[in-house]
Write a protein that holds these residues in place. Structure first.
Motif, PDB file in Angstrom:
ATOM      1  N   LYS A   1       1.111  -1.347  -0.077  1.00  0.00           N
ATOM      2  CA  LYS A   1       0.131  -0.076   0.004  1.00  0.00           C
ATOM      3  C   LYS A   1       0.890   1.476  -0.022  1.00  0.00           C
ATOM      4  O   LYS A   1       0.633   2.181  -0.653  1.00  0.00           O
ATOM      5  CB  LYS A   1      -1.035  -0.086   1.322  1.00  0.00           C
TER       6      LYS A   1
ATOM      7  N   LEU B   1       2.361   2.012  -3.105  1.00  0.00           N
ATOM      8  CA  LEU B   1       1.325   2.284  -4.329  1.00  0.00           C
ATOM      9  C   LEU B   1       0.410   3.604  -4.006  1.00  0.00           C
ATOM     10  O   LEU B   1      -0.645   3.813  -4.743  1.00  0.00           O
ATOM     11  CB  LEU B   1       0.448   1.208  -4.681  1.00  0.00           C
TER      12      LEU B   1
ATOM     13  N   LYS C   1      -6.413   3.540  -8.638  1.00  0.00           N
ATOM     14  CA  LYS C   1      -6.793   2.071  -8.331  1.00  0.00           C
ATOM     15  C   LYS C   1      -5.647   1.150  -8.959  1.00  0.00           C
ATOM     16  O   LYS C   1      -5.843   0.616 -10.191  1.00  0.00           O
ATOM     17  CB  LYS C   1      -8.154   1.994  -9.448  1.00  0.00           C
ATOM     18  N   PRO C   2      -4.798   0.686  -8.357  1.00  0.00           N
ATOM     19  CA  PRO C   2      -3.553   0.016  -8.841  1.00  0.00           C
ATOM     20  C   PRO C   2      -3.931  -1.230  -9.057  1.00  0.00           C
ATOM     21  O   PRO C   2      -4.873  -2.003  -8.542  1.00  0.00           O
ATOM     22  CB  PRO C   2      -2.531   0.046  -7.777  1.00  0.00           C
ATOM     23  N   SER C   3      -3.252  -1.756 -10.263  1.00  0.00           N
ATOM     24  CA  SER C   3      -3.160  -3.136 -10.365  1.00  0.00           C
ATOM     25  C   SER C   3      -2.225  -3.893 -10.082  1.00  0.00           C
ATOM     26  O   SER C   3      -0.992  -3.666 -10.390  1.00  0.00           O
ATOM     27  CB  SER C   3      -3.502  -3.197 -12.125  1.00  0.00           C
ATOM     28  N   VAL C   4      -2.247  -5.028  -9.343  1.00  0.00           N
ATOM     29  CA  VAL C   4      -1.256  -5.705  -8.736  1.00  0.00           C
ATOM     30  C   VAL C   4      -1.221  -7.316  -9.250  1.00  0.00           C
ATOM     31  O   VAL C   4      -1.962  -8.090  -9.325  1.00  0.00           O
ATOM     32  CB  VAL C   4      -1.595  -5.762  -7.140  1.00  0.00           C
TER      33      VAL C   4
ATOM     34  N   ALA D   1      -5.926  -7.040  -0.163  1.00  0.00           N
ATOM     35  CA  ALA D   1      -5.967  -6.107  -1.506  1.00  0.00           C
ATOM     36  C   ALA D   1      -6.917  -5.765  -2.313  1.00  0.00           C
ATOM     37  O   ALA D   1      -7.217  -4.678  -2.702  1.00  0.00           O
ATOM     38  CB  ALA D   1      -4.731  -6.957  -2.680  1.00  0.00           C
TER      39      ALA D   1
ATOM     40  N   GLU E   1      -8.863  -3.390  -0.580  1.00  0.00           N
ATOM     41  CA  GLU E   1      -8.265  -1.925  -0.584  1.00  0.00           C
ATOM     42  C   GLU E   1      -8.630  -1.588  -2.108  1.00  0.00           C
ATOM     43  O   GLU E   1      -8.461  -0.247  -2.309  1.00  0.00           O
ATOM     44  CB  GLU E   1      -6.859  -2.247  -0.761  1.00  0.00           C
TER      45      GLU E   1
ATOM     46  N   PHE F   1      -7.911  -2.796  -5.072  1.00  0.00           N
ATOM     47  CA  PHE F   1      -6.748  -3.240  -5.912  1.00  0.00           C
ATOM     48  C   PHE F   1      -7.138  -4.149  -6.979  1.00  0.00           C
ATOM     49  O   PHE F   1      -7.867  -5.153  -6.622  1.00  0.00           O
ATOM     50  CB  PHE F   1      -5.519  -3.821  -5.400  1.00  0.00           C
ATOM     51  N   ARG F   2      -6.977  -4.115  -8.072  1.00  0.00           N
ATOM     52  CA  ARG F   2      -6.950  -5.404  -9.262  1.00  0.00           C
ATOM     53  C   ARG F   2      -6.019  -6.291  -9.001  1.00  0.00           C
ATOM     54  O   ARG F   2      -4.834  -6.060  -9.134  1.00  0.00           O
ATOM     55  CB  ARG F   2      -7.219  -4.746 -10.667  1.00  0.00           C
TER      56      ARG F   2
ATOM     57  N   SER G   1       0.106  -4.075 -15.649  1.00  0.00           N
ATOM     58  CA  SER G   1      -0.036  -4.045 -14.047  1.00  0.00           C
ATOM     59  C   SER G   1       0.937  -2.893 -13.406  1.00  0.00           C
ATOM     60  O   SER G   1       1.669  -2.357 -14.076  1.00  0.00           O
ATOM     61  CB  SER G   1       0.794  -5.483 -13.695  1.00  0.00           C
TER      62      SER G   1
END
Ligand code: SAJ
Length: 418
Positions: A295, A298, A303-306, A332, A335, A337-338, A365
């Motif tokens: 976290k 990022l 909207k982060p992609s992990v 995740a 949160e 996250f994708r 990603s």
């Protein structure tokens, strides 16, 4: 020729049955799962394990081994079924062990030997297993024998360890121990140690608890090292140069069906557990700790992609039971996250989330999170991976990737414990 009936054809029961069958015994392997029985009789292994397929072919071809859905008369019964973890009550779920024991009662004859390989809490053989067997009308020690010979082979190297590790045998009396010892001597190359039945139960749980506490210590060291600005991996490596120090490795948590649950079997009926419960808490808290690292890394993204590299519970296996990756992924997702998953050992469909090809898992990603130390991860095409990603970031929770290489490809790196 002695006949052995092995109840349970899983990770321990099947290799054990095959080792007996290829070392002089007639063996019938019993499983409630018809698909397993059918597969095994057709010489198809129901799970991957080094050397298992050859052993199965040899055993079936020699006509010393066959699988069946129901137990039958035998000289020896070996119970090797799972003991799941009752999460709600933090204790052993004995239902499979009980059902397996009940299934042999009507076949039990005078002079039979019953061996329990499944992991159980201290006292279970005397308080739970034996009374069920005595439902046959026969009396333990007077009429039949009981021993606990806990399995201690590591998944991924099961056959080698079953043959080469030392073996513990805890008999209800000395004759039970001697008879069990004679049986295991047919294939065990390591030393065989005889002890009481309750001690054997406790030894097995102590071994896994010791490992859990050692890993918890490593995880705590990792967190302290981060605060202190020290690289914990270097520090552990150097501390382990001391002749009496052997610290294990930190990581994203402890998975598998043994280390993460056996400490609870040991403590379920005790008022004295302190360090054991605390170690469980520390290890179970690791996915949360890793989540905070990710976290933080990022925090500039909406909207982060992990991408998760590795959902198997440990290196170089396809087993995801109790994997800490699941808790991490759930956190995740919560949160926002994708999440996409890549694991070269885990087949798609064998995990709660789709397991994708590497390209599909990393395209667009923002960050790779390495949760399992598979060998493959040591050398990856970092430039190509970077080109496919949206932003180049990686979190290594196992210290298992080539950091220099990733840096050269322009990646920002966070390493657990540094
Ligand atoms: N782990 C770490 N750091 C380490 C070592 C392991 O975080 O330094 C993690 C692994 O990644 C994994 C978990 O711990 O998530 C457990 O893996 P493991 O390799 O320690 O053990 P298991 O669960 O595969 O097998 C253990 C073994 N027990 C011991 O080594 C004392 C095996 O011998 C037992 O037979 C098995 O449990 C069992 O069936 O009880």
């Amino acid at each position: 020729m002695k006949k052995i009936c092995v109840i349970g054809l899983g990770y321990i029961g099947l290799p054990t049955a095959l080792l007996f069958a290829t070392n002089g015994y007639d063996v019938v392997g019993v499983d409630i799962n018809s698909a397993t029985v059918e597969k095994v009789n057709r010489k198809i292994i129901p799970f991957e394990e080094d050397g298992l397929e050859d052993l199965l072919i040899e055993a079936v071809d020699s006509r010393r081994f066959r699988a069946s859905k129901t137990p039958e008369n035998a000289d020896v019964f070996v119970v090797a079924v799972p003991t799941p973890f009752d999460k709600e009550n933090r204790m052993a779920d004995m239902s499979y062990v009980i059902a397996a024991t009940q299934s042999i009662v009507k076949f039990l004859k005078k002079d039979n030997l019953v061996i329990l390989e499944s992991t159980v809490p201290p006292g279970a053989c005397e308080k739970c297993i034996t009374p069920i067997l005595e439902g046959s009308g026969l009396k333990v020690i007077d009429d039949f024998y009981v021993a606990h010979c806990p399995e201690r082979a590591i998944p991924g190297n099961t056959l080698y360890e079953m043959v080469n590790n030392d073996r513990m045998i805890g008999g209800m009396d000395i004759r039970s121990s001697e008879r069990a010892k004679e049986l295991y001597e047919s294939f065990v190359v390591g030393d065989i140690h005889v002890t009481s039945i309750r001690t054997a139960e406790m030894i097995k749980l102590m071994e896994n608890t010791y490992r859990d506490i050692n890993i918890a210590l490593a995880n705590e060291f990792a967190q302290i090292a981060e605060e202190a600005g020290v690289n914990v991996w270097d520090a552990i490596e150097l501390a382990n140069k001391h002749p009496r120090v052997d610290i294990l490795k930190p990581g994203p948590g402890v998975g598998g069906h043994c280390i993460a649950v056996d400490p609870w079997f040991l403590t379920e009926d005790s008022t004295k557990s302190r360090i054991i419960t605390l170690a469980r808490e520390i290890n179970d808290g690791m996915p949360v700790y890793v989540m905070h690292i990710v976290k933080d890394m990022l925090k500039d993204l909406k909207k982060p992609s992990v991408t998760i590299f590795g959902v198997a519970y440990k290196a170089d296996v396809g087993d995801t039971r109790e994997t800490p990756a699941l808790k991490f992924i759930r956190l995740a997702e919560k949160e926002g996250f994708r999440i996409r998953v890549y694991d070269p050992y885990v087949a798609d469909g064998k995990f709660e989330y789709p397991v994708l090809s590497m390209d599909d898992a990393i395209s667009d990603s923002d960050c790779v999170v390495v949760l399992t130390d598979h060998n493959e991860f040591e050398s990856l095409p970092t430039d190509k991976i970077g080109d496919l990603m949206r932003t180049r970031r990686i979190v290594d929770t196992r210290n298992c990737i080539d950091h220099e290489q990733w840096r050269k490809s322009g990646f920002e790196i966070r390493i657990l414990g540094c």
